[in-house]
Structure formats: C-alpha cells, structure tokens
Design an enzyme around this catalytic site. Structure first.
Site, PDB file in Angstrom:
ATOM      1  N   LYS A 182      18.545   1.861  77.351  1.00 44.35           N
ATOM      2  CA  LYS A 182      19.982   1.951  77.608  1.00 44.35           C
ATOM      3  C   LYS A 182      20.783   1.813  76.323  1.00 44.35           C
ATOM      4  CE  LYS A 182      22.110  -1.676  78.423  1.00 44.35           C
ATOM      5  NZ  LYS A 182      22.870  -2.713  77.663  1.00 44.35           N
ATOM      6  N   LYS A 193      26.761  -4.922  67.673  1.00 49.17           N
ATOM      7  CA  LYS A 193      25.528  -5.053  68.451  1.00 49.17           C
ATOM      8  C   LYS A 193      24.864  -3.696  68.646  1.00 49.17           C
ATOM      9  CE  LYS A 193      22.226  -6.818  70.788  1.00 49.17           C
ATOM     10  NZ  LYS A 193      22.356  -7.196  72.197  1.00 49.17           N
TER      11      LYS A 193
END
Length: 291
Positions: A243, A176
């Site tokens: 982030k 991911k």
C-alpha cells in the site's frame, strides 16, 4: 494554544482509534504513562486487553472522541481513516487536537484538514518502526505541525518514541512516504543481492555477514532472522508495505523505475503467499524466481 494538559504536565484524556499490530502497544504505553485512554477498534474484541489494563472501550469513534482532549488515529489506510473520521466528526469540539499517526500520505492529510472544523488542530505524526519499537517506546515519529503545535504534542509523543519536527502540516506524512520508499527498495535490494550471491556460489551466511557491514546493514540486521528461518511473522505486513509503495508511485507525479520495480516484487510476493506475512517475505519470492 494546545491542550491544557500539555501546559500543566498533567494527565491527558485521550481517544485512541485503531488497535492493530502497532496501535495496541502504542495505546498500552500511553496507559502505562498514566493517561486516561478511551479506545475504539473496528473489531471490538481487540479492546479487551486494554480494558483489562484500565482503558475504557467506546462503541463508536464518535463516542471515543466525545470526552477526549486529544485524539490519536492509527489506521491501516486512507479509506479506513476517512471512514473513522466521518463517524467521529459530529463529536469533535473546540480545542481538541487530532494526531494522525497512520501512513496515509500528504494528500489525505490535506483532505482531512479541509473537513475538520477550524477549531480542531490536526497534527500528522506517522511513525518509523515495527512492533518491538512500538512496545519499547522507541518509535521514530515524523511530525508535521506548526512550531507551537509541535511543542504542545511533543510530551505526549515522547511516550511513544522520539518525535522529529520535519516541517509544517503535511510534512510528517510526506516524510513517511519517502522513508517507506527507501525501506521497500532496501528489502528488495537485499533479496536481489542474495540471489546474485547464490548464482555466484557464495555461502549465504557469509554473504549476510558481509552485507550487514554494507549500506544494506540496517535491513540485514532487522530481517536476517526471518530470512534464515524462512519464516515471516508480521511486524510490518506485506499488504501495508505494498500500500505504501503504491502511494509513493501515485504521489510522485513522475516515473520512478526503482519504486515501480519494488512494487512489482511486492505484488508478486503477495500473490505467492497466503495470509499477510511480514514484508521481508519478498526476499523469498525473489530467491524463488531466480532458481
């Protein structure tokens, strides 16, 4: 061995922790599939729509976990995941499965593995897709697990989308991170392409048509409506994209100039805009900087 419900093709007793933009439609799909779902969220009011659909609201993460066969976490960042699991660790029991679907990176998954009792199975299964995909059950799910654990959790994850076994424990979280690097680079590349096109006097609509048939095509198709309307309702929040890209640069252990440039653009977009828009707002930031 996996939970009994997976073998028996029966109803699961689930705890779902984290009801943000993605968590709410995901938990809703699990309810609609007939599973018993106990939900918890830091902002308790977000549990109300799910309770109306048949979920049970827990006051604490530990209370949610206590009666579950399988626990699913969908939280914003590693710090939130750490806090929730700290509150829930005393409630875990032998045979439970923890599926973390957050985007927190492989180091956080290793840290959680060390903290969990040995009789609890951890599967990392972050997702690719935004709110529409979560709502429709069309998420792409990157699963890090042993082969046996993957087969155990696959029927449950299939309610949410298409599970892909990408490797052993931690591989889902690592995959991911790589995918979100490509996603962030893609949106900033689109912004710079549009900026160059404007400098060269090209019509934006025509250029978007052309770019839709280029390697940037998926990004154009996903975010064209936002760009043309100059409105960025959040499907993938800018703060979360930032982030994730910062996570990439920390994990890589080497200089990644394209990733660093992408972080820079996202940081500028975050500074330019109030609230927390969709990450595609970075296109407007890039265009504004190139007047």
């Amino acid at each position: 061995m996996g939970p009994a419900w997976a073998k028996e093709n029966s109803v699961a007793k689930l705890a779902f922790l984290g009801l943000g933009l993605m968590g709410t439609p995901m938990a809703t799909r699990l309810l609609e599939a007939g599973h018993h779902v106990t939900v918890w969220n830091r902002t308790a009011g977000k549990t109300a729509p799910l309770v109306e659909r048949g979920a049970v609201a827990a006051e604490t993460p530990g209370a949610a976990v206590a009666g579950a066969d399988t626990v699913i976490t969908m939280l914003a960042n590693p710090e939130a995941l750490d806090q929730v699991l700290s509150d829930a660790l005393d409630a875990v029991r032998p045979g439970q499965v923890l599926i973390d679907m957050s985007t927190v990176g492989p180091l956080e998954i290793r840290s959680i593995t060390r903290r969990l009792p040995g009789h609890v199975t951890l599967v990392d299964a972050p997702v690719r897709g935004s709110v529409p995909e979560a709502t429709a059950g069309r998420l792409i799910i990157y699963v890090g697990a042993t082969a046996a654990d993957f087969e155990s959790v696959r029927p449950l994850l299939a309610v949410l989308g298409t599970p892909h076994h990408v490797g052993g424990p931690g591989a889902g979280a690592a995959t991911k991170v790589v995918v979100n690097l490509a996603l962030g680079v893609g949106i900033t590349a689109l912004g710079e392409a549009l900026a160059v096109g404007r400098t060269l006097g090209l019509d934006r609509t025509t250029l978007l048509d052309v770019l839709a048939e280029s390697p940037l095509g998926p990004t154009v198709h996903a975010k064209r409506a936002n760009i043309e309307a100059e409105a960025y309702p959040p499907n993938f929040k800018l703060s979360l994209a930032l982030k994730d890209l910062r996570l990439v640069t920390r994990l890589a252990g080497e200089e990644l100039p394209i990733a660093a440039a992408t972080v820079g653009w996202l940081e500028q977009a975050a500074a330019d805009r109030a609230g927390d828009p969709d990450f595609s707002a970075v296109v407007e930031t890039i265009l504004a900087s190139r007047h």
